[in-house]
Enzyme design. Structure first.
Site, PDB file in Angstrom:
ATOM      1  N   THR A 284       0.841  -1.198   0.000  1.00 38.83           N
ATOM      2  CA  THR A 284       0.000   0.000   0.000  1.00 38.83           C
ATOM      3  C   THR A 284       0.876   1.249   0.000  1.00 38.83           C
ATOM      4  O   THR A 284       2.030   1.208   0.405  1.00 38.83           O
ATOM      5  CB  THR A 284      -0.853   0.109   1.277  1.00 38.83           C
ATOM      6  OG1 THR A 284       0.028   0.167   2.410  1.00 38.83           O
ATOM      7  CG2 THR A 284      -1.799  -1.050   1.425  1.00 38.83           C
ATOM      8  N   ASP A 285       0.280   2.358  -0.407  1.00 42.87           N
ATOM      9  CA  ASP A 285       0.865   3.640  -0.060  1.00 42.87           C
ATOM     10  C   ASP A 285       0.576   3.848   1.438  1.00 42.87           C
ATOM     11  O   ASP A 285      -0.214   3.107   2.035  1.00 42.87           O
ATOM     12  CB  ASP A 285       0.283   4.765  -0.908  1.00 42.87           C
ATOM     13  CG  ASP A 285       1.229   5.968  -0.968  1.00 42.87           C
ATOM     14  OD1 ASP A 285       2.063   6.134  -0.058  1.00 42.87           O
ATOM     15  OD2 ASP A 285       1.112   6.767  -1.915  1.00 42.87           O
TER      16      ASP A 285
END
Ligand SMILES: *[C@@H]1O[C@H](CO)[C@@H](O)[C@H](O)[C@H]1NC(C)=O
Ligand SMILES: *[C@@H]1O[C@H](CO)[C@@H](O)[C@H](O)[C@H]1NC(C)=O
Ligand SMILES: *[C@@H]1O[C@H](CO)[C@@H](O)[C@H](O)[C@H]1NC(C)=O
Ligand SMILES: *[C@@H]1O[C@H](CO)[C@@H](O)[C@H](O)[C@H]1NC(C)=O
Ligand SMILES: *[C@@H]1O[C@H](CO)[C@@H](O)[C@H](O)[C@H]1NC(C)=O
Ligand SMILES: *[C@@H]1O[C@H](CO)[C@@H](O)[C@H](O)[C@H]1NC(C)=O
Ligand SMILES: *[C@@H]1O[C@H](CO)[C@@H](O)[C@H](O)[C@H]1NC(C)=O
Ligand SMILES: *[C@@H]1O[C@H](CO)[C@@H](O)[C@H](O)[C@H]1NC(C)=O
Ligand SMILES: CC(=O)N[C@H]1CO[C@H](CO)[C@@H](O)[C@@H]1O
Length: 867
Positions: A284-285
């Protein structure tokens, strides 16, 4: 990455001028319901490619021995500010696998010292130089490794620069998929040659900073992208990065087709892992995760930094919740096995099992000692900085990239290069230092002094900075400096005087507000900052010779002064990093000829862009950002709309001139069929017993010294979690456990390997016909025939090569290869790449910009020199 999403979300509500206020009608027409992200399950397993076989074999051996807690540990971040790096996973030390350190940025090691501040991605793109792209990648990898970073968060190939005001365009390589593809792939190859894992980001549609993120009170925008546009534009550089062997891929904050990227099964399972054959891990960011079971099923392999919806509260979507989800049967054990196998295999693939350093720096303090877990309520204190100097001789690479990116737009009367004894009057704060001090603004969140990079997580501290002022003063015997943006009263020029005016334009990530700009250039628009236009106009009123130097994140409007008689020359120096001064004087005083080319179009007015690429303000309900312009961004649009820009994509002058001659088109592998040869079948993937782990594997260890808020894999009552396994998780529509048939467009990393068969090769002789040394760039554009039955941009950059330094009269023959994929369109019905059989009707152009074609070739007919 962003630290406090709540503050961000609130910030976005109050920022004045952040809204470019399109009409109500426009908004209404943008709410189109047809965009839908189809479910794609189950997650394809990694390990079926021979290149990765030995790494997967090693991974299988250790994952087979892992407990549930160890497996969960390696997939889950331990929480925001729970270690030295921007993020870290838990560990499996029993089996020799450390907690992995993940850290920014694409241009240098974020928030530390004794590092190199390299030129930004947009600058790298402007070099059109694959060797320098690679060399900078190696240097970045060496610095990451030297600091003990396992995964360096870059390169960035999204945003694509679709929105000229978008805040983070400068982190990537330019407004064209091929330029992004080479920038990304060469950076990855360089970085990973050192053992550091690259993280290619952001998948996908993160073209605007404002409202990018879903939080407890807001919903991020949805980038609604049709299948063909996704494949031919936005996915293109990701496919090339995966083909280059990238170890990890980061998902964007926003939604695509109304499904959040971090759990968009079509994007992760369907496109990245099946079609593009990605063998590494998907992360994920920062704080982009919005669900636990859902993201695991959709193919996510690592959560970063691990927190739940609000950071620093000790909540998580994974960690112990992932343990629970496996015990209660919602997340199949084989999905967890694949997640952790992908991570461990990537670690082996890059050789990080052999003497890879542990982190020896802190991303939060420059002091020697500090909190070991700054995010914990009570943290032990210890040594957090060993002050390892990782700079090596990387300043040479940094200076070469910055220099070879400098783009000469205009040079009347050959006013450049300057002579060392020319009488110079230098104007603008952009020539000088930040009066508050070097690195005075965290994350470079201010625009003071020469603009070396934008702002946000994609930055690093400057170890030192040579300003243009210092570099000019070192060389010129006759320069006066007016480091001010207000034209000084009483200064005027004699006929011999040359005014050099420095202006800039900044942007950054949506985590800081800079001069009213929330990341995107919402308030400043495409105008230069600090009244730069007035400064140029004032200088032009007082001097008969004016040179403008621009440091910028992207296109700026120059119309107020570009045609003024005294404005003889314009240099765009992009974002040069620490070597700002020396790289500029290398060009200004003629030690080198400029050889950079614009990695985007410079328009005459902002309204020349399609309406659909303007910033979108907050609206009722989710913001729908429809990619109505399709393939027609940047030069593709200007060509189609027949609008002459101020300076075209690829434009860049030299102090010398080049002749293109003796062009030759040769067939390398004939395009006998419209579609590529059948893909190779998938190889086998590691298998594990399908038994559910014992709940005791995630019981708290005895006498465990627990850090409060730190995220662990352990459960207080693991047996309870298991006991509920009869309940059924509400699986998403389309959820399946039987693997789908392998997509025909896949077959290897990046896709079907036959797509990279070289179909044609163009050779052209480039001769330096001027009187000074210089380097030329040959840009190859493809024009596909109407017979394909699809509306396709009339020119698409597909290849480029740059000469070495040619002295006057010297020649070099450049060879530009064109692959089957370069000549194909994405067939949305067949779901494969289609090309005209035998290349019938394909035209290939080679030029010095998209508007200056020097050679034209027609398949089957041959080539001609155009001028
Ligand atoms: C987005 O929506 C379009 C139209 O429904 C569809 O063709 C495409 O596959 C979707 N892409 C993704 C990634 O969901
Ligand atoms: C999980 O990771 C944490 C943090 O690195 C570590 O303290 C713990 O011992 C690990 N658990 C196992 C089972 O290895
Ligand atoms: C299993 O645990 C996960 C994580 O807590 C939870 O989201 C999910 O709803 C649970 N499944 C069932 C069937 O209770
Ligand atoms: C790079 O830095 C070294 C000192 O670390 C210095 O001697 C050298 O001149 C610099 N090179 C360039 C090209 O600036
Ligand atoms: C610079 O030097 C050259 C000779 O090297 C001389 O001809 C010229 O007049 C000088 N220019 C100025 C502005 O002093
Ligand atoms: C400073 O100027 C001197 C004299 O022109 C030159 O030899 C030297 O290379 C310059 N310094 C740098 C780092 O370019
Ligand atoms: C430039 O190329 C053209 C076309 O090949 C050729 O006719 C011409 O002689 C060349 N000029 C120079 C100066 O090399
Ligand atoms: C699991 O079952 C126990 C009782 O068997 C119940 O107290 C608990 O709330 C359940 N947990 C979940 C996550 O459903
Ligand atoms: C704590 C730690 O592992 N420090 C290391 C940092 O990196 C240097 C150079 O790679 C090592 O010598 C240190 O041991």
């Amino acid at each position: 990455m962003a630290v406090f999403p709540l503050c961000l979300a609130l910030l976005s509500q109050i920022v004045p001028g952040a809204l470019s206020s399109p009409s109500a009608e426009t908004l209404a027409s943008r709410g189109s319901p047809e965009f839908f992200s189809p479910p794609y399950y189950p997650a394809p397993k990694g390990g079926w490619l021979s290149d990765w076989a030995s790494a997967y074999k090693k991974a299988h051996d250790v994952v087979s021995k892992m407990t549930l807690a160890e497996k969960v540990n390696l997939t889950s971040g331990t929480g925001e500010l729970m270690g030295r790096c921007a993020g870290q996973t838990g560990s499996a030390l029993r089996l020799g696998i450390p907690s992995l350190c993940l850290h920014d940025s694409p241009l240098g090691i974020h928030n530390t010292d004794q590092n190199t501040a390299f030129p930004a991605g947009i600058t790298v793109g402007a070099t059109f130089d694959k060797d320098l792209m690679y060399e900078r990648g190696v240097a970045l990898g060496e610095e990451a490794r030297g600091k003990g970073i396992n995964v360096l968060l870059g390169p960035s190939v999204n945003p694509m620069g679709r929105k000229p005001r978008g805040g983070r365009n400068w982190e990537s390589f330019g407004a064209d998929p091929t330029l992004q593809a080479f920038g990304g792939a060469m950076t990855i190859k360089g970085m990973q040659s050192t053992g550091a894992i690259a993280s290619l980001k952001h998948v996908v549609g993160n073209e605007q900073e404002m409202h990018r993120m879903s939080t407890v009170i807001t919903q991020g925008y949805s980038s609604n992208i049709d299948d063909r546009t996704l494949h031919e534009l936005y996915l293109w550089p990701f496919a090339e990065g995966i083909r280059a062997g990238v170890g990890s891929v980061m998902m964007a904050y926003n939604d695509v087709n109304r499904s959040t990227c971090s759990q968009n099964s079509k994007l992760i399972n369907g496109i990245l892992k099946d079609e593009l054959g990605f063998q590494g891990f998907v992360m994920t960011d920062w704080l982009a995760q919005i669900g636990g079971v859902s993201s695991a099923l959709a193919g996510l392999d690592m959560s970063m930094p691990g927190d739940g919806p609000i950071p620093l509260l000790g909540t998580a979507y994974w960690s112990w919740e992932l343990s629970r989800a496996v015990l209660n049967g919602s997340v199949p054990v084989d999905r967890l096995n694949d997640m952790v196998t992908r991570i461990v295999a990537t670690w082996y693939k890059m050789g990080q099992d052999k003497d890879y350093p542990r982190p020896n720096f802190s991303g939060t303090t420059l002091e020697k000692t500090g909190l070991l877990y700054p995010g914990a309520l009570i943290s032990p204190i210890g040594i957090v900085n060993e002050f390892v100097n990782v700079q090596g001789n990387h300043n040479i690479t940094a200076r070469a990239v910055a220099r070879d990116a400098i783009t000469l737009l205009k040079n009347e009367e050959n006013i450049l290069p300057l002579k060392r004894n020319d009488s110079l009057k230098i104007f603008g704060t952009d020539a000088g230092a930040n009066p508050a001090g070097l690195n005075a603004c965290p994350d470079n969140g201010c625009n003071q002094g020469v603009l070396t990079m934008g702002w946000g997580s994609g930055t690093c501290r400057l170890p030192y900075l040579v300003t243009p002022q210092e570099a000019i003063a070192n060389i010129s015997s006759n320069a006066e400096f007016y480091i001010t943006d207000l034209f000084p009263i009483g200064v005027s020029g004699g006929p011999e005087d040359i005014a050099v005016v420095f202006i800039n334009s900044d942007s950054g990530e949506h985590m800081l507000l800079v001069d009213g700009n929330p990341g995107d250039r919402a308030l400043a628009g495409l105008y230069s900052w600090h009244n730069g236009d007035d400064l140029v106009k004032s200088a032009a009123a007082m001097f008969s010779k004016v040179v403008v130097v621009v440091h910028t994140v992207g296109p700026i409007l120059m119309e107020e002064w570009i045609d003024l008689e005294p404005v003889k020359a314009v240099l765009v120096a992009h974002l040069p990093g620490q070597e700002a001064g020396w790289s500029l004087t290398d060009i200004l005083f003629g030690d080198y000829s400029p050889s950079g080319h614009l990695p985007y179009t410079i328009p005459r007015r902002e309204s020349d862009y399609p309406e659909s690429v303007h910033l979108i303000p907050l609206s009722l309900g989710q913001i729908q950002d429809n990619y109505d312009e399709g393939l027609y961004i940047d030069y593709r649009h200007f060509l189609k709309a027949n609008i002459t820009p101020r300076y075209p994509f690829g434009h860049g002058l030299s102090y010398t001139t080049f002749n293109f001659s003796e062009p030759r088109l040769s067939v390398v592998k004939p395009l006998d069929t419209a579609y590529p040869a059948a893909r190779p079948p998938k190889g086998s993937t590691p298998t594990y017993p399908d038994t559910k782990p014992a709940p005791s594997e995630v019981a708290w260890p005895k006498n465990f010294n627990r850090i409060w808020r730190y995220l662990y894999p352990y459960l207080d009552n693991p047996a309870d979690a298991s006991a509920n396994s009869t309940e059924k998780y509400p699986y998403p529509d389309g959820y399946a456990t039987e693997p789908k048939p392998a997509p025909r467009a896949g077959g290897a990393e990046g896709g079907n390997p036959a797509l990279w068969d070289v179909a044609f090769s163009v050779q052209v002789k480039v001769t330096n016909t001027g009187s000074r040394d210089g380097r030329a760039v040959a840009q190859l554009y493809v024009e596909l025939p109407a017979s394909l039955g699809l509306d396709t941009p009339s020119r698409q950059l597909r290849q480029f090569e740059k000469t070495k330094i040619l002295s006057a009269g010297q020649s070099e023959v450049l060879t530009l290869d064109v692959t089957r994929k370069d000549l194909s369109v994405w067939d949305v019905v067949v779901q494969d790449w289609k090309t005209p059989v035998h290349g019938e009707g394909i035209k290939i152009w080679v030029g010095e910009s998209v508007a200056d074609m020097r050679v034209g070739c027609t398949v089957g007919e041959g080539c001609a020199v155009l001028h």
